[in-house]
Design an enzyme around this catalytic site. Structure first.
Site, PDB file in Angstrom:
ATOM      1  N   HIS A 185      49.538  46.127  95.760  1.00 45.27           N
ATOM      2  CA  HIS A 185      49.419  44.806  95.125  1.00 45.27           C
ATOM      3  C   HIS A 185      49.741  44.875  93.636  1.00 45.27           C
ATOM      4  O   HIS A 185      49.547  45.911  92.996  1.00 45.27           O
ATOM      5  CB  HIS A 185      48.046  44.169  95.379  1.00 45.27           C
ATOM      6  CG  HIS A 185      46.888  44.805  94.676  1.00 45.27           C
ATOM      7  ND1 HIS A 185      45.786  45.309  95.331  1.00 45.27           N
ATOM      8  CD2 HIS A 185      46.629  45.011  93.352  1.00 45.27           C
ATOM      9  CE1 HIS A 185      44.916  45.773  94.456  1.00 45.27           C
ATOM     10  NE2 HIS A 185      45.410  45.616  93.242  1.00 45.27           N
ATOM     11  N   GLU A 228      48.204  40.516  97.378  1.00 43.67           N
ATOM     12  CA  GLU A 228      48.028  41.558  98.396  1.00 43.67           C
ATOM     13  C   GLU A 228      49.230  41.578  99.343  1.00 43.67           C
ATOM     14  O   GLU A 228      50.032  40.632  99.363  1.00 43.67           O
ATOM     15  CB  GLU A 228      46.733  41.278  99.177  1.00 43.67           C
ATOM     16  CG  GLU A 228      45.457  41.379  98.334  1.00 43.67           C
ATOM     17  CD  GLU A 228      45.055  42.818  98.024  1.00 43.67           C
ATOM     18  OE1 GLU A 228      45.924  43.718  97.996  1.00 43.67           O
ATOM     19  OE2 GLU A 228      43.846  43.057  97.802  1.00 43.67           O
ATOM     20  N   ASP A 268      44.691  37.540  86.489  1.00 39.81           N
ATOM     21  CA  ASP A 268      43.898  37.150  87.655  1.00 39.81           C
ATOM     22  C   ASP A 268      42.409  37.102  87.311  1.00 39.81           C
ATOM     23  O   ASP A 268      42.005  37.527  86.223  1.00 39.81           O
ATOM     24  CB  ASP A 268      44.158  38.118  88.833  1.00 39.81           C
ATOM     25  CG  ASP A 268      44.249  39.579  88.395  1.00 39.81           C
ATOM     26  OD1 ASP A 268      43.703  39.917  87.330  1.00 39.81           O
ATOM     27  OD2 ASP A 268      44.855  40.378  89.112  1.00 39.81           O
ATOM     28  N   ASP A 275      47.307  49.659  97.737  1.00 39.77           N
ATOM     29  CA  ASP A 275      48.018  48.987  98.834  1.00 39.77           C
ATOM     30  C   ASP A 275      49.286  48.284  98.351  1.00 39.77           C
ATOM     31  O   ASP A 275      49.882  47.503  99.089  1.00 39.77           O
ATOM     32  CB  ASP A 275      47.086  48.000  99.561  1.00 39.77           C
ATOM     33  CG  ASP A 275      46.613  46.853  98.661  1.00 39.77           C
ATOM     34  OD1 ASP A 275      47.013  46.809  97.471  1.00 39.77           O
ATOM     35  OD2 ASP A 275      45.848  45.998  99.146  1.00 39.77           O
TER      36      ASP A 275
HETATM   37  C1  F6R Z   1      44.012  43.646  87.458  1.00 38.93           C
HETATM   38  C2  F6R Z   1      45.019  43.539  88.510  1.00 38.93           C
HETATM   39  C3  F6R Z   1      45.175  44.573  89.558  1.00 38.93           C
HETATM   40  C4  F6R Z   1      45.066  46.005  89.030  1.00 38.93           C
HETATM   41  C5  F6R Z   1      45.206  46.986  90.198  1.00 38.93           C
HETATM   42  C6  F6R Z   1      45.079  48.411  89.743  1.00 38.93           C
HETATM   43  O1  F6R Z   1      44.071  42.539  86.594  1.00 38.93           O
HETATM   44  O2  F6R Z   1      45.710  42.569  88.550  1.00 38.93           O
HETATM   45  O3  F6R Z   1      46.444  44.416  90.155  1.00 38.93           O
HETATM   46  O4  F6R Z   1      46.043  46.229  88.073  1.00 38.93           O
HETATM   47  O5  F6R Z   1      44.229  46.708  91.147  1.00 38.93           O
HETATM   48  O6  F6R Z   1      43.777  48.618  89.266  1.00 38.93           O
HETATM   49  P1  F6R Z   1      43.411  49.915  88.409  1.00 38.93           P
HETATM   50  O7  F6R Z   1      44.251  49.858  87.190  1.00 38.93           O
HETATM   51  O8  F6R Z   1      41.954  49.738  88.099  1.00 38.93           O
HETATM   52  O9  F6R Z   1      43.704  51.076  89.273  1.00 38.93           O
END
Ligand code: F6R
Length: 261
Positions: free
Chosen positions: A138, A143, A67, A136
């Site tokens: 995702h 989301e 992403d 949440d």
């Molecule tokens: C990042 C991504 C997000 C993260 C998620 C967890 O490329 O796609 O889904 O993996 O927000 O973030 P962290 O690892 O920083 O807690």
């Protein structure tokens, strides 16, 4: 779905790095799916160390990002295309041009999303996709409410995700872009092996919903339950709300080592 619980995140990171190294040994031109954020950093540290030590080579490999933020200035240090270079790919022996990601500055957004899907397909699909999970639920930036069949597209981040990611933007949730381009949940399901990493108590509720809750767009990470080869690697804290934690520990302890992840 396999759930592997290790006492520390570092132990899980080493296991996932082992899986990447094993993949590259049997398929040097493997296609890796890379996540950004904090969750995969331990794996990336291991891979950089092992590459420097000559224990693995990424020379023939390719990589695709999950992403990207939309609307950041091109030189912004938070842009995932820059983050992944800093955290991983600049320190590996990948060939120039081997890393692709959705272009968050594209003027033609649907066209860029279609290009990215086509690039993934042309590369033969992702062999091993690393994932983190949002508080949440995702995965990627899909989301809650995201279609389980979705493909790469523009999404709007929840307030919760913008608050969680404010730590990369000087602590200000309003400085976190509202929009992102992300592989869809259907795109992720096309990868041959999904590996989700989570550590810390803050992820425990989302992990429990993803692993033990119903498959539902309300918890996008629950889509892993539909995948034939999904591995969830947790530390004790992230596993603390799993009703089946003891069973997963027992299963892992008895698993023949040759099977890997
Ligand atoms: C990042 C991504 C997000 C993260 C998620 C967890 O490329 O796609 O889904 O993996 O927000 O973030 P962290 O690892 O920083 O807690």
């Amino acid at each position: 779905m396999e759930v592997v619980i290790t006492p520390t995140a570092a132990g899980g990171a080493a296991l996932v790095a082992d899986a990447v190294v094993a993949l590259l040994a049997r398929r040097p031109a493997a296609v890796l799916g890379l996540a950004t954020g904090s969750s995969p950093l331990g794996v990336y540290r291991e891979l950089v160390e092992r590459c420097r030590a000559g224990r693995v080579s990424f020379r023939a490999a390719r990589a695709f990002l999950l992403d990207e933020y939309v609307g950041l200035p091109p030189a912004a240090p938070q842009a995932y295309a820059r983050v992944i270079r800093r955290d991983l790919t600049d320190a590996l022996d990948l060939a120039p041009g081997a890393v692709d990601g959705p272009d968050g500055a594209a003027v033609d957004v649907p066209g860029e999303c279609a290009r990215y899907e086509a690039a993934l397909a042309a590369a033969g699909g992702v062999d091993l996709q690393l994932l983190g999970i949002g508080t949440d639920g995702h995965v990627g930036f899909n989301e809650p409410g995201s279609s389980l069949a979705s493909r790469t597209r523009l999404k709007t981040l929840t307030r919760r995700t913008r608050t969680d990611n404010a730590r990369f933007f000087g602590g200000d949730p309003d400085a976190v872009p509202r929009h992102v381009l992300t592989q869809g949940l259907g795109t992720l399901l096309d990868a041959r092996h999904l590996v989700l990493l989570a550590s810390g108590e803050a992820k425990a509720a989302a992990v429990a919903a993803a692993v033990e809750g119903p498959v539902s767009a309300s918890c996008p990470a629950s889509v892993l339950q539909l995948h034939p080869h999904a591995t969830v690697v947790l530390d004790d804290a992230a596993a603390s709300r799993l009703a089946g934690a003891d069973h997963h520990r027992e299963t892992w302890a008895g698993k023949p080592a040759w099977q890997g992840l």
